[in-house]
Scaffold this motif. Structure first.
Motif, PDB file in Angstrom:
ATOM      1  N   GLN A  37      65.363 -65.910 -24.959  1.00  0.00           N
ATOM      2  CA  GLN A  37      66.670 -66.263 -24.404  1.00  0.00           C
ATOM      3  C   GLN A  37      67.689 -66.493 -25.517  1.00  0.00           C
ATOM      4  OE1 GLN A  37      67.286 -66.123 -21.215  1.00  0.00           O
ATOM      5  NE2 GLN A  37      65.160 -65.928 -20.524  1.00  0.00           N
ATOM      6  N   LYS A  38      68.898 -65.981 -25.296  1.00  0.00           N
ATOM      7  CA  LYS A  38      69.993 -66.206 -26.230  1.00  0.00           C
ATOM      8  C   LYS A  38      71.029 -67.106 -25.560  1.00  0.00           C
ATOM      9  CE  LYS A  38      69.533 -61.758 -28.607  1.00  0.00           C
ATOM     10  NZ  LYS A  38      70.223 -60.471 -28.956  1.00  0.00           N
ATOM     11  N   PRO A  39      71.125 -68.361 -25.956  1.00  0.00           N
ATOM     12  CA  PRO A  39      72.084 -69.262 -25.314  1.00  0.00           C
ATOM     13  C   PRO A  39      73.509 -68.719 -25.428  1.00  0.00           C
ATOM     14  CG  PRO A  39      70.580 -70.490 -26.722  1.00  0.00           C
ATOM     15  CD  PRO A  39      70.366 -69.035 -27.020  1.00  0.00           C
ATOM     16  N   SER A  40      74.272 -68.860 -24.364  1.00  0.00           N
ATOM     17  CA  SER A  40      75.671 -68.442 -24.376  1.00  0.00           C
ATOM     18  C   SER A  40      76.493 -69.422 -25.198  1.00  0.00           C
ATOM     19  CB  SER A  40      76.206 -68.400 -22.945  1.00  0.00           C
ATOM     20  OG  SER A  40      77.613 -68.430 -22.927  1.00  0.00           O
ATOM     21  N   PRO A  41      77.177 -68.962 -26.251  1.00  0.00           N
ATOM     22  CA  PRO A  41      78.016 -69.874 -27.042  1.00  0.00           C
ATOM     23  C   PRO A  41      79.059 -70.575 -26.179  1.00  0.00           C
ATOM     24  CG  PRO A  41      77.745 -67.785 -28.189  1.00  0.00           C
ATOM     25  CD  PRO A  41      77.191 -67.591 -26.813  1.00  0.00           C
ATOM     26  N   PHE A  42      79.628 -69.854 -25.223  1.00  0.00           N
ATOM     27  CA  PHE A  42      80.629 -70.462 -24.346  1.00  0.00           C
ATOM     28  C   PHE A  42      80.008 -71.587 -23.520  1.00  0.00           C
ATOM     29  CE2 PHE A  42      82.122 -70.704 -19.948  1.00  0.00           C
ATOM     30  CZ  PHE A  42      83.382 -71.245 -20.160  1.00  0.00           C
ATOM     31  N   GLN A  43      78.879 -71.317 -22.862  1.00  0.00           N
ATOM     32  CA  GLN A  43      78.269 -72.344 -22.017  1.00  0.00           C
ATOM     33  C   GLN A  43      77.812 -73.552 -22.828  1.00  0.00           C
ATOM     34  OE1 GLN A  43      78.511 -72.380 -18.913  1.00  0.00           O
ATOM     35  NE2 GLN A  43      78.510 -70.304 -18.089  1.00  0.00           N
ATOM     36  N   GLN A  44      77.281 -73.308 -24.022  1.00  0.00           N
ATOM     37  CA  GLN A  44      76.840 -74.414 -24.870  1.00  0.00           C
ATOM     38  C   GLN A  44      78.020 -75.299 -25.271  1.00  0.00           C
ATOM     39  OE1 GLN A  44      73.394 -74.931 -26.332  1.00  0.00           O
ATOM     40  NE2 GLN A  44      73.024 -73.828 -24.427  1.00  0.00           N
ATOM     41  N   LYS A  45      79.126 -74.665 -25.675  1.00  0.00           N
ATOM     42  CA  LYS A  45      80.318 -75.423 -26.081  1.00  0.00           C
ATOM     43  C   LYS A  45      80.944 -76.136 -24.895  1.00  0.00           C
ATOM     44  CE  LYS A  45      81.182 -74.623 -30.565  1.00  0.00           C
ATOM     45  NZ  LYS A  45      81.531 -75.655 -31.572  1.00  0.00           N
ATOM     46  N   ILE A 174      79.645 -57.018 -21.718  1.00  0.00           N
ATOM     47  CA  ILE A 174      79.879 -55.928 -22.677  1.00  0.00           C
ATOM     48  C   ILE A 174      79.936 -56.491 -24.088  1.00  0.00           C
ATOM     49  CG2 ILE A 174      81.454 -54.072 -23.351  1.00  0.00           C
ATOM     50  CD1 ILE A 174      82.461 -54.045 -20.463  1.00  0.00           C
ATOM     51  N   THR A 175      80.666 -57.585 -24.245  1.00  0.00           N
ATOM     52  CA  THR A 175      80.797 -58.218 -25.560  1.00  0.00           C
ATOM     53  C   THR A 175      79.433 -58.598 -26.125  1.00  0.00           C
ATOM     54  OG1 THR A 175      82.969 -59.081 -24.918  1.00  0.00           O
ATOM     55  CG2 THR A 175      81.900 -60.093 -26.829  1.00  0.00           C
ATOM     56  N   GLN A 176      78.557 -59.121 -25.264  1.00  0.00           N
ATOM     57  CA  GLN A 176      77.226 -59.535 -25.706  1.00  0.00           C
ATOM     58  C   GLN A 176      76.408 -58.369 -26.243  1.00  0.00           C
ATOM     59  OE1 GLN A 176      75.452 -61.463 -22.311  1.00  0.00           O
ATOM     60  NE2 GLN A 176      77.052 -63.018 -22.195  1.00  0.00           N
ATOM     61  N   HIS A 177      76.675 -57.153 -25.749  1.00  0.00           N
ATOM     62  CA  HIS A 177      75.851 -56.005 -26.113  1.00  0.00           C
ATOM     63  C   HIS A 177      76.550 -55.022 -27.060  1.00  0.00           C
ATOM     64  CE1 HIS A 177      72.527 -56.958 -23.416  1.00  0.00           C
ATOM     65  NE2 HIS A 177      73.405 -57.238 -22.484  1.00  0.00           N
ATOM     66  N   LEU A 178      77.698 -55.410 -27.594  1.00  0.00           N
ATOM     67  CA  LEU A 178      78.446 -54.498 -28.456  1.00  0.00           C
ATOM     68  C   LEU A 178      77.663 -54.068 -29.690  1.00  0.00           C
ATOM     69  CD1 LEU A 178      82.128 -55.850 -28.441  1.00  0.00           C
ATOM     70  CD2 LEU A 178      81.282 -53.663 -27.554  1.00  0.00           C
ATOM     71  N   ASN A 179      76.833 -54.964 -30.210  1.00  0.00           N
ATOM     72  CA  ASN A 179      76.176 -54.678 -31.485  1.00  0.00           C
ATOM     73  C   ASN A 179      74.674 -54.422 -31.375  1.00  0.00           C
ATOM     74  OD1 ASN A 179      78.625 -55.088 -32.984  1.00  0.00           O
ATOM     75  ND2 ASN A 179      78.341 -57.304 -32.700  1.00  0.00           N
ATOM     76  N   PRO A 226      91.295 -74.011 -25.436  1.00  0.00           N
ATOM     77  CA  PRO A 226      91.523 -72.597 -25.775  1.00  0.00           C
ATOM     78  C   PRO A 226      90.465 -72.000 -26.696  1.00  0.00           C
ATOM     79  CG  PRO A 226      93.585 -73.823 -25.866  1.00  0.00           C
ATOM     80  CD  PRO A 226      92.491 -74.833 -25.687  1.00  0.00           C
ATOM     81  N   GLY A 227      89.991 -72.797 -27.654  1.00  0.00           N
ATOM     82  CA  GLY A 227      88.953 -72.305 -28.563  1.00  0.00           C
ATOM     83  C   GLY A 227      87.638 -72.052 -27.846  1.00  0.00           C
ATOM     84  N   ILE A 228      87.318 -72.903 -26.867  1.00  0.00           N
ATOM     85  CA  ILE A 228      86.092 -72.708 -26.075  1.00  0.00           C
ATOM     86  C   ILE A 228      86.200 -71.444 -25.227  1.00  0.00           C
ATOM     87  CG2 ILE A 228      84.620 -73.691 -24.274  1.00  0.00           C
ATOM     88  CD1 ILE A 228      85.436 -76.469 -25.271  1.00  0.00           C
ATOM     89  N   LEU A 229      87.363 -71.259 -24.617  1.00  0.00           N
ATOM     90  CA  LEU A 229      87.565 -70.094 -23.730  1.00  0.00           C
ATOM     91  C   LEU A 229      87.501 -68.781 -24.508  1.00  0.00           C
ATOM     92  CD1 LEU A 229      90.383 -71.402 -21.363  1.00  0.00           C
ATOM     93  CD2 LEU A 229      87.919 -71.326 -20.948  1.00  0.00           C
ATOM     94  N   LYS A 230      87.826 -68.806 -25.779  1.00  0.00           N
ATOM     95  CA  LYS A 230      87.744 -67.587 -26.586  1.00  0.00           C
ATOM     96  C   LYS A 230      86.309 -67.116 -26.773  1.00  0.00           C
ATOM     97  CE  LYS A 230      91.990 -68.185 -29.292  1.00  0.00           C
ATOM     98  NZ  LYS A 230      92.564 -68.461 -30.631  1.00  0.00           N
ATOM     99  N   LEU A 231      85.350 -67.981 -26.503  1.00  0.00           N
ATOM    100  CA  LEU A 231      83.942 -67.613 -26.651  1.00  0.00           C
ATOM    101  C   LEU A 231      83.429 -66.823 -25.452  1.00  0.00           C
ATOM    102  CD1 LEU A 231      82.575 -71.015 -28.013  1.00  0.00           C
ATOM    103  CD2 LEU A 231      83.035 -68.926 -29.318  1.00  0.00           C
ATOM    104  N   ARG A 232      84.228 -66.696 -24.409  1.00  0.00           N
ATOM    105  CA  ARG A 232      83.839 -65.918 -23.219  1.00  0.00           C
ATOM    106  C   ARG A 232      83.608 -64.450 -23.601  1.00  0.00           C
ATOM    107  NH1 ARG A 232      81.604 -66.818 -18.903  1.00  0.00           N
ATOM    108  NH2 ARG A 232      82.686 -65.111 -17.910  1.00  0.00           N
TER     109      ARG A 232
END
Length: 232
Positions: A37-45, A174-179, A226-232
């Motif tokens: 599992q990869k924790p979501s940075p947004f959800q964690q923050k 999509i962002t999660q799978h870009l790389n 705003p900084g937290i929302l940018k992690l979406r």
């Protein structure tokens, strides 16, 4: 036995130990093991920030998508964020809308990209089992042909394997799978909807929806949101 991951973080001041922790519910991929599992940075923050504003520690209760609302309804969790009642109905209270979510339609590179939803009538579209797509449902009605997968990741894999030409997914997936090489070069993207989502609050929690709304307002006022929302 159903998968559930629980993690307690000391995200709040020392006096928060006097209060029960905020049990923050987050979705995990049911097809992956705990070590994958990869924790979501947004959800964690988001969970940690809300807990801090509420003067509590945060306890992350990680569950498959099909069990997240049940955890709130039974009182096994307090808060779940980035959803709408139309997507995940349940006997819970909802905060104000504040988390932007963009839903997009992906088209395989070798397929002509649609210019509007009308062109998708009768076309098979990759979706996630049990998830609602109100914009597409309203536009296409009975001509909205779903091809469900248990998770977003599996739906993406079916799409890349050519099982269907079109895939509905939130932009953050999509962002999660870009790389990681899962997205084929040259795919097409069409924005289907842009909404602001909310947090669901358990009616069996000792934390009220008014308290969570106040915590959201405080995060907005102090400039942290705003900084937290940018992690979406």
């Amino acid at each position: 036995m159903p998968m559930m991951l629980v993690m307690l973080l000391a995200a709040a001041p020392t006096h928060a130990a006097e209060k029960p922790p905020l049990r923050y519910v987050e979705k995990i991929d049911a097809m992956l093991g705990p070590d994958q599992q990869k924790p979501s940075p947004f959800q964690q923050k988001m969970g940690a920030a809300l807990a801090r504003q509420l003067g509590r520690q945060v306890q992350f209760v990680s569950l498959p998508r099909t069990r997240i609302m049940a955890a709130l309804e039974s009182g096994d969790g307090d808060v779940l964020c980035s959803y709408l009642p139309e997507w995940t109905p349940g006997d819970v209270d909802w905060t104000r809308a504040f988390i932007p979510v963009v839903e997009v339609l992906l088209t395989l590179p070798h397929v002509k990209a649609p210019e509007s939803m009308e062109e998708l009538r009768g076309k098979r579209i990759g979706t996630v089992l049990g998830f609602r797509y109100p914009t597409m449902e309203k536009a296409l009605g009975k001509d909205f042909i779903r091809d469900d997968a248990p998770t977003s990741t599996l739906s993406l894999k079916k799409w890349t394997a050519g099982r269907f030409d079109y895939l509905l997914t939130p932009r953050n997936v999509i962002t999660q799978h870009l790389n990681d090489g899962m997205l084929p070069p040259g795919y097409h993207s069409l924005t289907i909807s842009e909404v602001k989502t909310k947090c669901a609050v358990s009616r069996k929690s000792k934390i009220t929806v008014e308290e969570v709304d106040a915590a959201i307002n405080a995060l907005e006022k102090n400039g942290e949101l705003p900084g937290i929302l940018k992690l979406r």
